[in-house]
Design a protein around this motif. Structure first.
Motif, short mmCIF file in Angstrom:
data_model
loop_
_atom_site.label_atom_id
_atom_site.label_comp_id
_atom_site.label_asym_id
_atom_site.label_seq_id
_atom_site.Cartn_x
_atom_site.Cartn_y
_atom_site.Cartn_z
N ASP A 170 0.84 -1.19 0.00
CA ASP A 170 0.00 0.00 0.00
C ASP A 170 0.88 1.24 0.00
OD1 ASP A 170 -2.98 -0.97 0.76
OD2 ASP A 170 -1.50 -2.23 1.76
N ASP A 174 -1.31 6.66 2.02
CA ASP A 174 -2.61 6.06 2.35
C ASP A 174 -2.57 5.36 3.70
OD1 ASP A 174 -3.52 6.95 -0.11
OD2 ASP A 174 -3.23 5.02 -1.10
N ASN A 178 -4.86 6.11 7.08
CA ASN A 178 -5.62 5.07 7.74
C ASN A 178 -5.19 4.88 9.18
OD1 ASN A 178 -5.98 1.77 8.20
ND2 ASN A 178 -7.68 2.76 7.15
#
Length: 482
Positions: A170, A174, A178
């Protein structure tokens, strides 16, 4: 507590002897008894995290060398940024994904599946939420550490080996977003009127109120991390963390208290004393800076075997006899392992104030941070006042003021010091002329992905390498904008 540590000692036998052909093997710690109680898994994970963050082993943690705090005596490969020869990235990957992370994952599973007894029933709802939140906060800490080390990493699929043994990577940005969302939820679910872990929590002994302070401090750390890449989210998150209550006293430090005997003494002692080796001296860059500034912390940072203090030239073999040794704290079995300190958080507050005017008046927040470090290392109030008067806050170049002082203050927290250095671009460090060609004449700003990933997870590795701009020591992370 001694029984817990004895159990950890048994579990840790052969922990570094991992040979994995895919991510499924990597995500399975053969040394952990997954049928045991979550408290034992929590203790094991905490010890592994503390060991990784605090060890000076060149097989795992070379941040003291990258930051030029220390210098190697004879074998100087790592001082010259040769991290491939010892498969260091493979070891770091295993330390964090396996020894720390997977024990927390299994502990969560046990907590979720636990059926409380009749006497536990009334309190279990709060206890369960607190236990899961505590375990999650530690996972968030580890994930941020991984992102800050490599950039893009396996995240959303990293703990789902029943779904895929070849997880995608990922994007670091991001993941940070999160982590903020998850950490806020964890903090909201913590209830200081309830219980958590009756045993096994070496950091805080199950004290939920202290865990909330650590969680808010971690939220502030994450916010500061993206101050240049996502300033709006960073500022809003920092404000929330500070208003909710962060660590502001050394009594709330997150520490791992080591014991006086093997295998549970401090890894500094393990590598500097128990190994019967004299592999390190103080680094010339730091010693010269502290000498120039008459820094009173020299008396505890370094030994007095050489007067005046002298550091080994970075990147070259350095005499153990004629250069300053690391201070007595590193030669003491029970020196606590630092996870997060009041000093570290104070520098985040100073940076938040300088950037956005929150967390206090900039000059005052800066003074608080410097004084926190001076107090941590035993400097008297009078000597601290003298030092601070000679090194006042410079509003016109606050990154230099905060960056240089944070660099010195994080002497025993190499990973944290590396983050300040990369984010603020101070101090100005130069790579040794003898550095490996992969460094391109620069001080590394990330570790390369494990060689193992190039062969076992090649498609996802290639995508991640392309995404970050190349799997190089010189590729800046997404948050390292200047």
């Amino acid at each position: 507590m001694k029984k817990i540590f004895k159990y950890i000692g048994v579990l840790s036998i052969g922990a570094v002897a991992l040979s994995c052909s895919n991510f499924e093997e990597l995500n399975t710690d053969p040394n952990s008894a997954y049928t045991t109680k979550p408290e034992a898994l929590l203790s094991y994970s905490q010890k592994q995290l503390a060991d990784y963050l605090n060890t000076p082993s060149v097989n795992e943690n070379n941040f003291r060398l990258i930051l030029q705090y220390w210098q190697e005596v004879t074998y100087v490969d790592e001082s010259n940024y040769d991290f491939v020869n010892r498969n260091i990235s493979n070891n770091v990957w295993s330390d964090l994904y396996v020894d720390t992370m997977q024990n927390l994952v299994k502990a969560k599973n046990i907590v979720n599946q636990y059926v409380p007894t009749a006497t536990e029933q009334s309190a279990w709802a709060k206890t369960k939420k607190n236990q899961l939140a505590i375990l999650d906060v530690q996972q968030i800490y580890i994930y941020q550490t991984l992102v800050d080390t490599y950039g893009d990493i396996p995240y959303s699929e990293s703990n789902g080996i029943e779904i895929t043994s070849l997880p995608k990577y990922d994007k670091g940005a991001d993941i940070y977003t999160n982590l903020i969302t998850k950490l806020k939820a964890d903090l909201a679910s913590m209830d200081a009127t309830g219980e958590s872990f009756a045993s096994g929590d070496i950091f805080y002994g199950g004290d939920v109120a202290k865990w909330k302070k650590l969680g808010n401090s971690l939220l502030l750390k994450i916010a500061i991390g993206i101050a240049d890449s996502n300033p709006a989210l960073a500022e809003a998150t920092a404000k929330e963390a500070i208003s909710s209550g962060v660590i502001t006293s050394s009594s709330d430090n997150c520490l791992f208290n080591y014991l006086s005997s093997s295998p549970n003494f401090n890894p500094l002692y393990e590598n500097l004393v128990a190994s019967n080796r004299n592999d390190f001296v103080a680094g010339k860059t730091l010693v010269d800076y502290m000498n120039t500034n008459a820094d009173p912390r020299r008396a505890t940072f370094f030994d007095t075997n050489v007067v005046p203090y002298k550091g080994g030239t970075i990147g070259t073999p350095s005499s153990f006899a004629t250069n300053s040794h690391i201070g007595k704290f590193a030669y003491t079995e029970t020196t606590p392992g630092v996870i997060m300190s009041n000093t570290e958080v104070a520098f985040y507050l100073a940076e938040a104030s300088a950037r956005w005017g929150i967390g206090g008046v900039p000059a005052v927040a800066y003074a608080n941070a410097v004084n926190a470090s001076l107090a941590e290392w035993g400097v008297s109030t009078a000597n601290a006042a003298t030092y601070l008067a000679a090194h006042p806050y410079n509003a016109a170049n606050w990154k230099k003021s905060v960056g240089e002082q944070a660099w010195v203050a994080m002497f025993n927290q190499g990973m944290v010091g590396w983050n300040f250095y990369r984010r603020l671009d101070f101090p100005v460090l130069s790579a040794p002329s003898t550095a490996v060609s992969q460094a391109e004449g620069k001080v590394p700003v990330r570790l390369q992905y494990p060689v193992r990933e190039t062969t076992t997870n090649p498609t996802n590795y290639a995508a991640a390498s392309s995404s970050i701009g190349g799997d190089k020591l010189t590729t800046k992370l997404f948050w390292d904008k200047f």
